[in-house]
Design a protein around this motif. Structure first.
Motif, PDB file in Angstrom:
ATOM      1  N   UNK A  44       0.865  -1.174   0.000  1.00 30.99           N
ATOM      2  CA  UNK A  44       0.000   0.000   0.000  1.00 30.99           C
ATOM      3  C   UNK A  44       0.903   1.226   0.000  1.00 30.99           C
ATOM      4  N   UNK A  45       1.075   1.829  -1.150  1.00 28.95           N
ATOM      5  CA  UNK A  45       2.006   2.948  -1.273  1.00 28.95           C
ATOM      6  C   UNK A  45       1.520   4.179  -0.529  1.00 28.95           C
ATOM      7  N   UNK A  46       0.226   4.368  -0.403  1.00 25.24           N
ATOM      8  CA  UNK A  46      -0.289   5.541   0.313  1.00 25.24           C
ATOM      9  C   UNK A  46       0.099   5.475   1.789  1.00 25.24           C
ATOM     10  N   UNK A  47      -0.034   4.302   2.397  1.00 24.21           N
ATOM     11  CA  UNK A  47       0.355   4.151   3.800  1.00 24.21           C
ATOM     12  C   UNK A  47       1.862   4.294   3.962  1.00 24.21           C
ATOM     13  N   UNK A  48       2.617   3.737   3.027  1.00 20.03           N
ATOM     14  CA  UNK A  48       4.077   3.838   3.102  1.00 20.03           C
ATOM     15  C   UNK A  48       4.534   5.289   3.003  1.00 20.03           C
ATOM     16  N   UNK A  49       3.940   6.047   2.101  1.00 24.23           N
ATOM     17  CA  UNK A  49       4.319   7.451   1.961  1.00 24.23           C
ATOM     18  C   UNK A  49       3.944   8.250   3.208  1.00 24.23           C
ATOM     19  N   UNK A  50       2.807   7.930   3.802  1.00 27.37           N
ATOM     20  CA  UNK A  50       2.397   8.623   5.021  1.00 27.37           C
ATOM     21  C   UNK A  50       3.361   8.325   6.168  1.00 27.37           C
ATOM     22  N   UNK A  51       3.848   7.096   6.245  1.00 25.91           N
ATOM     23  CA  UNK A  51       4.834   6.743   7.277  1.00 25.91           C
ATOM     24  C   UNK A  51       6.130   7.522   7.069  1.00 25.91           C
ATOM     25  N   UNK A  52       6.565   7.619   5.825  1.00 28.80           N
ATOM     26  CA  UNK A  52       7.806   8.354   5.532  1.00 28.80           C
ATOM     27  C   UNK A  52       7.633   9.825   5.880  1.00 28.80           C
ATOM     28  N   UNK A  53       6.497  10.399   5.508  1.00 26.92           N
ATOM     29  CA  UNK A  53       6.253  11.815   5.793  1.00 26.92           C
ATOM     30  C   UNK A  53       6.193  12.076   7.295  1.00 26.92           C
ATOM     31  N   UNK A  54       5.517  11.200   8.029  1.00 25.79           N
ATOM     32  CA  UNK A  54       5.416  11.421   9.468  1.00 25.79           C
ATOM     33  C   UNK A  54       6.770  11.240  10.145  1.00 25.79           C
ATOM     34  N   UNK A  55       7.583  10.334   9.658  1.00 21.45           N
ATOM     35  CA  UNK A  55       8.907  10.142  10.241  1.00 21.45           C
ATOM     36  C   UNK A  55       9.821  11.321   9.946  1.00 21.45           C
ATOM     37  N   UNK A  56       9.728  11.889   8.757  1.00 23.43           N
ATOM     38  CA  UNK A  56      10.591  13.026   8.435  1.00 23.43           C
ATOM     39  C   UNK A  56      10.129  14.290   9.150  1.00 23.43           C
ATOM     40  N   UNK A  57       8.818  14.445   9.361  1.00 20.17           N
ATOM     41  CA  UNK A  57       8.322  15.610  10.080  1.00 20.17           C
ATOM     42  C   UNK A  57       8.670  15.539  11.559  1.00 20.17           C
ATOM     43  N   UNK A  58       8.659  14.343  12.128  1.00 16.19           N
ATOM     44  CA  UNK A  58       8.953  14.168  13.545  1.00 16.19           C
ATOM     45  C   UNK A  58      10.433  14.271  13.862  1.00 16.19           C
ATOM     46  N   UNK A  60      12.874  16.310  12.687  1.00 17.48           N
ATOM     47  CA  UNK A  60      13.341  17.675  12.901  1.00 17.48           C
ATOM     48  C   UNK A  60      14.792  17.867  12.524  1.00 17.48           C
ATOM     49  N   UNK A  61      15.359  16.972  11.737  1.00 17.23           N
ATOM     50  CA  UNK A  61      16.768  17.086  11.348  1.00 17.23           C
ATOM     51  C   UNK A  61      16.996  18.201  10.345  1.00 17.23           C
ATOM     52  N   UNK A  62      16.044  18.443   9.496  1.00 16.43           N
ATOM     53  CA  UNK A  62      16.228  19.466   8.471  1.00 16.43           C
ATOM     54  C   UNK A  62      15.177  20.559   8.649  1.00 16.43           C
ATOM     55  N   UNK A  63      15.522  21.637   9.351  1.00 20.14           N
ATOM     56  CA  UNK A  63      14.541  22.686   9.592  1.00 20.14           C
ATOM     57  C   UNK A  63      14.176  23.462   8.335  1.00 20.14           C
ATOM     58  N   UNK A  64      14.978  23.373   7.277  1.00 22.20           N
ATOM     59  CA  UNK A  64      14.689  24.127   6.062  1.00 22.20           C
ATOM     60  C   UNK A  64      13.860  23.334   5.065  1.00 22.20           C
ATOM     61  N   UNK A  65      13.334  22.179   5.458  1.00 21.55           N
ATOM     62  CA  UNK A  65      12.529  21.368   4.550  1.00 21.55           C
ATOM     63  C   UNK A  65      11.209  22.065   4.280  1.00 21.55           C
ATOM     64  N   UNK A  66      10.737  22.047   3.048  1.00 23.97           N
ATOM     65  CA  UNK A  66       9.466  22.714   2.727  1.00 23.97           C
ATOM     66  C   UNK A  66       8.306  21.961   3.353  1.00 23.97           C
ATOM     67  N   UNK A  67       7.229  22.655   3.680  1.00 24.93           N
ATOM     68  CA  UNK A  67       6.066  21.985   4.267  1.00 24.93           C
ATOM     69  C   UNK A  67       5.384  21.103   3.229  1.00 24.93           C
ATOM     70  N   UNK A  68       4.697  20.098   3.709  1.00 24.76           N
ATOM     71  CA  UNK A  68       3.980  19.179   2.830  1.00 24.76           C
ATOM     72  C   UNK A  68       2.680  19.837   2.403  1.00 24.76           C
ATOM     73  N   UNK A  69       2.436  19.878   1.109  1.00 27.83           N
ATOM     74  CA  UNK A  69       1.229  20.484   0.552  1.00 27.83           C
ATOM     75  C   UNK A  69       0.168  19.402   0.417  1.00 27.83           C
ATOM     76  N   UNK A  70      -0.865  19.428   1.228  1.00 27.15           N
ATOM     77  CA  UNK A  70      -1.909  18.416   1.206  1.00 27.15           C
ATOM     78  C   UNK A  70      -3.141  18.857   0.447  1.00 27.15           C
ATOM     79  N   UNK A  71      -3.068  19.914  -0.338  1.00 26.10           N
ATOM     80  CA  UNK A  71      -4.219  20.371  -1.104  1.00 26.10           C
ATOM     81  C   UNK A  71      -4.354  19.546  -2.367  1.00 26.10           C
TER      82      UNK A  71
END
Length: 77
Positions: A44-58, A60-71
């Motif tokens: 399930x690629x949607x769940x896998x991508x959500x896991x990656x996004x939540x892990x990268x947001x949590x 905090x290693x790269x403060x200059x990362x652009x926000x995720x656009x969920x629109x």
């Protein structure tokens, strides 16, 4: 009669056919043996991508990362 027995013209082709046939049989046997492994995996690629996004947001290693656009993108006419 001896000329028919000494004829080796099609021997190479028949050996290749037997070789490829054996390879196909081994491949089919491997698929049958590992079928349960492939059926148990959840792809399930949607769940896998959500896991990656939540892990990268949590992290905090790269403060200059652009926000995720969920629109959702605009629909085309």
């Amino acid at each position: 009669m001896m000329t028919i027995l000494d004829d080796d013209c099609g021997q190479g082709s028949s050996e290749y056919i037997l070789l490829f046939g054996a390879i196909i049989v081994v491949a089919i046997l491997a698929l049958v043996i590992y079928r349960s492994y492939f059926q148990k995996s959840s792809l399930n690629s949607a769940q896998d991508m959500e896991k990656v996004r939540s892990n990268t947001e949590d992290s905090g290693d790269s403060p200059s990362a652009p926000p995720v656009n969920n629109t959702t993108p605009p629909s085309l006419p």
